[in-house]
Design a protein around this motif. Structure first.
Motif, PDB file in Angstrom:
ATOM      1  N   GLY A  88       0.812  -1.207   0.000  1.00 13.25           N
ATOM      2  CA  GLY A  88       0.000   0.000   0.000  1.00 13.25           C
ATOM      3  C   GLY A  88       0.847   1.259   0.000  1.00 13.25           C
ATOM      4  O   GLY A  88       0.560   2.217   0.713  1.00 13.25           O
ATOM      5  N   LYS A 123      -6.252   0.397   3.560  1.00 17.66           N
ATOM      6  CA  LYS A 123      -5.926  -0.981   3.932  1.00 17.66           C
ATOM      7  C   LYS A 123      -7.126  -1.906   3.720  1.00 17.66           C
ATOM      8  O   LYS A 123      -7.005  -3.001   3.158  1.00 17.66           O
ATOM      9  N   ARG A 139      -7.953  -2.717   0.058  1.00 17.50           N
ATOM     10  CA  ARG A 139      -7.146  -3.835  -0.467  1.00 17.50           C
ATOM     11  C   ARG A 139      -7.693  -5.177   0.005  1.00 17.50           C
ATOM     12  O   ARG A 139      -7.761  -6.133  -0.764  1.00 17.50           O
ATOM     13  N   GLU A 140      -8.055  -5.242   1.272  1.00 19.90           N
ATOM     14  CA  GLU A 140      -8.551  -6.506   1.820  1.00 19.90           C
ATOM     15  C   GLU A 140      -9.886  -6.903   1.194  1.00 19.90           C
ATOM     16  O   GLU A 140     -10.095  -8.060   0.852  1.00 19.90           O
ATOM     17  N   TYR A 178      -5.396   1.293  -5.527  1.00 20.33           N
ATOM     18  CA  TYR A 178      -5.765   0.354  -4.478  1.00 20.33           C
ATOM     19  C   TYR A 178      -6.746  -0.726  -4.906  1.00 20.33           C
ATOM     20  O   TYR A 178      -6.860  -1.749  -4.240  1.00 20.33           O
TER      21      TYR A 178
END
Length: 395
Positions: free
Chosen positions: A76, A222, A225-226, A269
């Motif tokens: 990231g 974050k 992305r997950e 992202y």
């Protein structure tokens, strides 16, 4: 930095299979290495690493690139930060000394950059001073309050320095860039007086440009992305409501229309975006335009409409956290594409591209990629118990 310097750094760094191997367990399969893709919930190994070409590709989610783009995605981080990581890896500190003669030749530019950096630092310090002067803001909902505190929302006092005078007696939302740096503020009026502007934003500067900022990205990147997708909403309070409900992959436009700068940030992202703007005439018009813009930039877009006249903040307050969360989860499940459907779409795109390839060697390589994709599609179809989709005729 020139392309030659970038290539030199890549060649001096450990091979891509070694770096990716630190994050993913790889298994040798012919000339390639296979592993579970870290960019989506991969149950079958769909990430292929090619040591000869020093590149990677996921046949399921479509992520691909070289060692730099892999580091950007997995960590990231920005392009420059990925380059710095590779410099540390290969120990080539001399790269910095090679740039020094050029610095002397471009002294006026460097002096300008120095003053620009100084101005930015002064602006950040002033922003922090104003932030520290804010009073606690009441969200009006106990389920929203913790998120409001996390984002630093406050009320500006009546007595403020001259440069913040326009924001006094307003609800203030601190705005941070993707790295979490405080770059500006958005201030909402506390009353519904139509004679005064509803929102006032910090002026455009070297730090703050509305067309290059997505509110909440520092807190959301974050989770984007997950979850492998971003939710795009309209306002500051909408982001807070979404995060309070657990949808922490949500970002907002800072009181402006969707711009190329926003799209570039999203593409860093994710390749999938859910557009959820206000359910009124203006919101629907903006959503239609945003869907077209995102689609033209090769992003997969899903438009989600809320009940008439509502936005995420108002709906959260109307229904409460539990019902609001349940409603959104059900809607997102209905609209989200399955891993199988995404791969099927990529295979279709590959077939269309194949018809334009005339070089024999390139056609053979494209066919090989399509066959590998079909093999993965077969595995996914078996998992979903839909054997009919294993047939090429479905493509």
């Amino acid at each position: 930095m020139t392309q030659w310097e970038i290539n030199n750094i890549k060649q001096s760094a450990p091979p891509i299979e070694e770096i990716i191997g630190r994050y993913v367990q790889l298994t040798q399969k012919g000339r390639s290495l296979l592993g579970c893709c870290p960019f989506h919930k991969d149950r079958h190994p769909s990430l292929a690493v090619n040591p000869e070409k020093q590149c990677f590709i996921c046949f399921a989610c479509g992520e691909k690139g070289d060692v730099i783009s892999f580091l950007q995605k997995i960590e990231g981080i920005s392009f420059g930060e990925a380059i710095d990581k590779l410099k540390i890896e290969n120990g080539k500190s001399k790269m910095k000394s090679e740039v020094k003669p050029e610095v002397k030749l471009t002294k006026p530019v460097c002096e300008t950059d120095k003053f620009s950096n100084l101005d930015s630092q002064i602006s950040i310090e002033k922003n922090l001073q104003f932030l520290s002067s804010l009073l606690p803001a009441a969200s009006g909902d106990s389920d929203l309050t913790p998120t409001w505190l996390d984002f630093g929302v406050g009320t500006s006092p009546a007595m403020v320095p001259e440069e913040w005078k326009a924001m006094r007696n307003r609800l203030v939302f601190p705005i941070r860039n993707e790295e979490g740096q405080l770059v500006g503020f958005g201030a909402r009026r506390l009353t519904e007086n139509p004679d005064i502007p509803k929102y006032i934003n910090s002026p455009t500067s070297g730090l703050y440009r509305k067309n290059e900022i997505l509110y909440g990205l520092d807190m959301a990147r974050k989770m984007i992305r997950e979850k492998q997708f971003a939710i795009l909403v309209e306002g500051y309070k909408d982001v807070l409501a979404m995060h309070a409900a657990g949808f922490r992959n949500t970002v907002a436009l800072c009181g402006t229309a969707l711009c190329d700068g926003h799209i570039a940030l999203l593409k860093k992202y994710t390749s999938r975006v859910v557009v959820m703007l206000d359910a009124d005439a203006a919101g629907r018009k903006a959503a239609e335009k945003a869907v077209c813009q995102l689609g033209m930039q090769d992003l997969r877009v899903y438009r989600m409409e809320l009940p008439e006249g509502q936005d995420p903040d108002s709906l959260f307050r109307l229904w409460g956290k539990e019902r609001f969360t349940r409603y959104l989860r059900e809607r997102l499940m209905q609209g989200a594409s399955s891993e199988e459907a995404l791969l099927l779409g990529r295979i279709r795109e590959g077939i269309l591209l194949l018809s334009a390839i005339t070089d024999t060697a390139k056609r053979m390589e494209a066919l090989r990629c399509l066959n590998v994709g079909m093999a993965y599609l077969t595995g996914l179809s078996q998992r979903e118990r839909r054997p009919a989709t294993m047939d090429w005729r479905w493509v």
